[in-house]
Design an enzyme around this catalytic site. Structure first.
Site, short mmCIF file in Angstrom:
data_model
loop_
_atom_site.label_atom_id
_atom_site.label_comp_id
_atom_site.label_asym_id
_atom_site.label_seq_id
_atom_site.Cartn_x
_atom_site.Cartn_y
_atom_site.Cartn_z
N ILE A 206 -30.00 0.03 -21.21
CA ILE A 206 -29.65 0.73 -19.97
C ILE A 206 -30.95 1.25 -19.36
CG2 ILE A 206 -28.33 2.65 -18.99
CD1 ILE A 206 -26.25 1.23 -20.42
N LEU A 207 -31.12 1.01 -18.07
CA LEU A 207 -32.36 1.47 -17.43
C LEU A 207 -32.28 2.97 -17.14
CD1 LEU A 207 -33.08 -1.38 -14.83
CD2 LEU A 207 -33.63 -1.29 -17.27
N ASN B 149 -28.36 -7.49 -11.75
CA ASN B 149 -27.90 -7.75 -13.11
C ASN B 149 -26.77 -8.77 -13.06
OD1 ASN B 149 -27.58 -7.34 -15.96
ND2 ASN B 149 -25.80 -6.05 -15.53
N HIS C 152 -23.30 -9.79 -15.21
CA HIS C 152 -22.40 -9.26 -16.24
C HIS C 152 -21.29 -10.28 -16.51
CE1 HIS C 152 -20.48 -6.26 -18.69
NE2 HIS C 152 -19.33 -6.59 -18.13
C1 GAR Z 1 -25.06 -13.42 -20.46
O1 GAR Z 1 -23.75 -13.81 -20.73
C2 GAR Z 1 -25.07 -12.16 -19.62
O2 GAR Z 1 -24.03 -12.12 -18.68
C3 GAR Z 1 -24.88 -11.11 -20.67
O3 GAR Z 1 -25.69 -11.52 -21.74
C4 GAR Z 1 -25.75 -12.94 -21.74
C5 GAR Z 1 -27.20 -13.34 -21.79
O4 GAR Z 1 -27.30 -14.73 -21.98
N1 GAR Z 1 -25.25 -9.80 -20.19
C6 GAR Z 1 -24.63 -8.70 -20.54
O5 GAR Z 1 -23.69 -8.68 -21.31
C7 GAR Z 1 -25.15 -7.44 -19.90
N2 GAR Z 1 -24.28 -6.34 -20.16
P1 GAR Z 1 -28.70 -15.45 -21.77
O6 GAR Z 1 -29.73 -14.68 -22.60
O7 GAR Z 1 -28.45 -16.83 -22.31
O8 GAR Z 1 -29.02 -15.44 -20.30
#
Ligand code: GAR
Length: 202
Positions: free
Chosen positions: A92-93, A107, A109
């Site tokens: 969290i920033l 971001n 999500h």
């Molecule tokens: C992705 O699914 C992204 O949406 C999620 O982490 C994954 C990263 O995948 N982010 C979160 O859950 C943020 N709360 P990646 O490293 O392959 O891009």
């Protein structure tokens, strides 16, 4: 040309999608730096493979969240980063960071916000039993996944889905909408009024 900085903690498939979109001319931006809070993040290797400056910043070397974020911001500013892109950055920033890059942090999500914010958005969707989930690109504000929504895509949840199978289906869509959102930003087409983002057609 818009200069972006990418923060990532994990495998970096969204980073890869952004790199590919830039290299194929679909996104008019350059990546100034990739920063990770994990020394073993695949995202760092992906950046290196494409000749992008990448660094690991160890959170353990900072006493507070603000101090750590100040180190990140210093690197981003040094590289002349104009837009910060969080791509699976699992921290969290601090308000300090948000202020330094106000309305200039995006971001992605893995759920249709405001449903299932925080960690494991896909697992939350499977456990809840929703029939549709998806992905959301949003600007980052002081809250947790609460900032103005830029783009969303719906993804069906099948009866036999697990966190893993749903994550894979959502990820495919993430790889499309994240580069698109960055391109819209680069073209100056995103207008934020209050918590609403409108996309200018011209
Ligand atoms: C992705 O699914 C992204 O949406 C999620 O982490 C994954 C990263 O995948 N982010 C979160 O859950 C943020 N709360 P990646 O490293 O392959 O891009």
């Amino acid at each position: 040309m818009l200069k972006i900085g990418v923060l990532a903690s994990g495998k970096g498939s969204n980073l890869q999608a952004i790199i590919d979109a830039i290299e194929s001319g679909k996104v008019s931006a350059t990546i100034g730096i990739v920063i990770s809070n994990k020394s073993n993040a695949c995202a760092l290797l992906r950046a290196q493979r494409h000749g992008i400056t990448s660094i690991f910043l160890d959170p353990k070397e900072s006493k507070t969240r603000e101090e750590y974020d100040a180190r990140i911001v210093a690197h981003l500013e040094k590289e002349g980063v104009e837009l910060v892109v969080l791509a699976g950055f699992m921290r969290i920033l601090s308000p300090y960071f948000i202020k330094a890059y106000k309305s200039k942090i995006m971001n992605i999500h893995p759920a249709l916000l405001p449903s299932f914010p925080g960690g494991h958005g896909q697992r939350q969707a499977v456990d809840y039993g929703v029939k549709i989930s998806g992905a959301t690109v949003h600007f980052v504000d002081e809250g947790c996944d609460t900032g103005p929504i830029i783009l969303q895509v719906a993804v069906p949840v099948e009866d036999d889905d697990t966190e893993e199978t749903l994550s894979a289906r959502i990820l495919e869509q993430e790889h499309k909408i994240y580069p698109l959102a960055i391109q819209l930003y680069a073209e100056g087409k995103l207008e934020v009024i209050g918590r609403k983002v409108t996309i200018r057609q011209k």
